[in-house]
Design a protein around this motif. Structure first.
Motif, short mmCIF file in Angstrom:
data_model
loop_
_atom_site.label_atom_id
_atom_site.label_comp_id
_atom_site.label_asym_id
_atom_site.label_seq_id
_atom_site.Cartn_x
_atom_site.Cartn_y
_atom_site.Cartn_z
N ASP A 196 34.28 44.61 20.72
CA ASP A 196 35.47 44.73 20.36
C ASP A 196 36.95 44.61 22.00
OD1 ASP A 196 35.77 44.92 17.38
OD2 ASP A 196 35.19 47.08 18.85
N SER A 197 36.13 44.39 22.59
CA SER A 197 36.76 44.11 24.13
C SER A 197 35.83 43.81 24.82
CB SER A 197 36.59 45.62 24.55
OG SER A 197 36.02 46.51 24.93
N CYS A 198 34.91 43.23 24.91
CA CYS A 198 34.29 43.02 26.38
C CYS A 198 34.88 41.36 26.00
CB CYS A 198 33.11 42.79 26.00
SG CYS A 198 31.52 41.46 27.13
N ALA A 199 34.64 40.48 25.62
CA ALA A 199 35.46 39.25 26.07
C ALA A 199 36.77 39.29 25.99
CB ALA A 199 34.86 38.09 24.92
N PRO A 200 37.71 40.23 25.49
CA PRO A 200 38.91 40.22 26.17
C PRO A 200 39.12 40.28 27.44
CG PRO A 200 38.93 40.49 23.38
CD PRO A 200 37.14 40.92 24.27
N VAL A 201 37.92 41.62 27.53
CA VAL A 201 38.55 41.99 28.91
C VAL A 201 38.13 40.64 29.43
CG1 VAL A 201 37.32 43.41 30.50
CG2 VAL A 201 38.88 44.69 28.31
N GLY A 202 37.01 40.10 29.73
CA GLY A 202 36.74 39.02 30.75
C GLY A 202 37.80 38.31 31.01
N VAL A 203 38.65 37.73 29.95
CA VAL A 203 39.96 36.33 29.96
C VAL A 203 40.86 37.03 30.64
CG1 VAL A 203 40.84 35.17 28.71
CG2 VAL A 203 38.54 35.60 28.41
N ALA A 204 41.11 38.17 30.06
CA ALA A 204 42.50 39.05 30.78
C ALA A 204 42.62 39.32 31.80
CB ALA A 204 42.36 40.46 29.72
N LEU A 205 40.94 40.07 31.98
CA LEU A 205 41.19 39.76 33.91
C LEU A 205 40.83 38.66 34.39
CD1 LEU A 205 37.92 42.70 33.64
CD2 LEU A 205 40.25 43.25 34.49
N ALA A 206 40.76 37.35 34.13
CA ALA A 206 40.54 36.36 34.49
C ALA A 206 42.15 35.83 34.83
CB ALA A 206 39.83 35.14 34.21
N ALA A 207 42.90 35.78 34.03
CA ALA A 207 44.06 35.74 33.76
C ALA A 207 45.11 36.30 34.36
CB ALA A 207 45.17 35.48 32.35
N GLY A 208 44.79 37.95 35.64
CA GLY A 208 44.85 38.35 36.48
C GLY A 208 46.23 39.72 35.94
N LEU A 209 45.09 39.73 34.23
CA LEU A 209 45.76 41.00 33.49
C LEU A 209 45.05 42.22 34.18
CD1 LEU A 209 46.70 40.29 30.27
CD2 LEU A 209 48.40 40.34 31.82
N HIS A 210 45.49 43.49 33.77
CA HIS A 210 44.80 45.08 33.95
C HIS A 210 44.48 44.48 32.68
CE1 HIS A 210 44.52 48.81 35.09
NE2 HIS A 210 44.50 49.44 33.73
N ALA A 211 43.11 45.33 33.56
CA ALA A 211 42.41 45.58 31.99
C ALA A 211 41.48 47.01 32.17
CB ALA A 211 40.67 44.86 31.65
N SER A 212 41.72 48.41 31.61
CA SER A 212 40.49 49.78 31.72
C SER A 212 40.67 49.91 30.41
CB SER A 212 40.89 49.99 32.84
OG SER A 212 42.46 50.73 32.73
N ARG A 213 40.04 51.29 30.58
CA ARG A 213 40.64 51.78 30.26
C ARG A 213 41.45 53.44 29.80
NH1 ARG A 213 34.95 54.05 28.06
NH2 ARG A 213 36.43 55.13 26.27
N ILE A 214 42.24 53.88 28.51
CA ILE A 214 43.25 54.63 28.91
C ILE A 214 43.77 55.25 29.92
CG2 ILE A 214 43.58 53.83 26.72
CD1 ILE A 214 43.57 56.60 25.50
N ASP A 215 42.40 55.74 30.72
CA ASP A 215 42.18 56.96 31.81
C ASP A 215 42.88 55.87 33.25
OD1 ASP A 215 39.97 56.37 31.97
OD2 ASP A 215 38.96 57.76 31.21
N GLY A 216 42.64 55.07 33.07
CA GLY A 216 42.76 54.00 33.94
C GLY A 216 41.05 54.47 34.63
#
Length: 258
Positions: A196-216
């Protein structure tokens, strides 16, 4: 036969695009009921993607939502993690907020070869491309949540930060909405898996967004247990406020239950 002339990023982009096109054609035919359409779309996209990955990257591991997990992947440095149709319900209902996820992880961390296709919008996002983060949405903070089950923690955070909860379909659609500047954050808790999150996290990080679990904690992939129940993707300027507010809400919940 493997094709070494296609690099990982190009392969991910081609796969996400091709699966999206096939899914659109299947839906446009109008020959299946909504329940049959979703199930058939899952199978069609999964067969296409897994066949191509096994042909072009036969030595890599593979984890797909639509197949039983093969523990051989746990001993691989490189593993492809795919969700052939993220948002099956939205796809079957004729909506736009569904996606195709193609992710590559190396030693458990997302690599640049990740792609998310939003076929209903005619857009494909690649972690290997130069993604310019647009300005933040005007007005108060907007937090994307599931359209069917907004998590309690998101409601609590929104109340404390005077934010607006915006329901939307698939995880990929919500993550890319943050990438596109439609919302400040995507907050999920209560149940997801690595695909559910692998590819979206990869793209988000590449765009300069923060991506993590909700505890950081950073998102780690290719684990034996593929359950990954929570996720935060947000603009970097609101990450600290969101993480601290999430922690405060969780502490408050714990005190109430003591």
């Amino acid at each position: 036969m493997a094709d070494p002339t296609i690099d990982d990023a190009e392969l991910a982009l081609r796969l996400a695009t091709a699966a999206g096109e096939h899914l659109l054609k299947l839906r446009e035919h109008g020959l299946l009921s909504s329940s049959d359409l979703g199930a058939h779309g899952d199978r069609l996209a999964n067969t296409l993607l897994t066949d191509l990955l096994r042909r072009h990257r036969p030595d890599d591991g593979l984890l797909s939502e639509e197949e039983a997990s093969d523990d051989a992947r746990l001993h691989k440095q490189r593993v492809w993690i795919v969700d052939p149709l993220d948002g099956t319900r939205e796809y079957a209902e004729g909506r736009l907020d569904w996606a195709v996820h193609i992710g590559l992880v190396k030693d458990g961390k997302v690599a640049a070869a990740c792609a998310v296709s939003l076929p209903g919008l005619g857009q494909v996002f690649s972690a290997a491309a130069s993604i310019a983060l647009p300005p933040a949405p005007v007005g108060g903070m907007k937090i994307l949540v599931s359209r069917t089950r907004a998590p309690r923690i998101a409601e609590q955070v929104a109340q404390r930060l005077n934010a607006q909860l915006v329901p939307m379909g698939s995880a990929g659609a919500k993550a890319m909405a943050v990438v596109r500047g439609e919302a400040h954050a995507y907050l999920h808790a209560g149940g997801q898996y690595e695909w559910d999150s692998c590819a979206p996290v990869g793209v988000a990080l590449a765009a300069g967004l923060h991506a993590s679990r909700i505890d950081g904690r950073p998102c780690s992939y290719n684990q034996r247990d593929v359950f990954m129940p929570d996720l935060l993707i947000c603009r970097p300027e609101v990450a600290a406020a969101l993480l601290s507010t999430i922690a405060e809400c969780q502490r408050h919940e714990e005190l109430q239950h003591d």
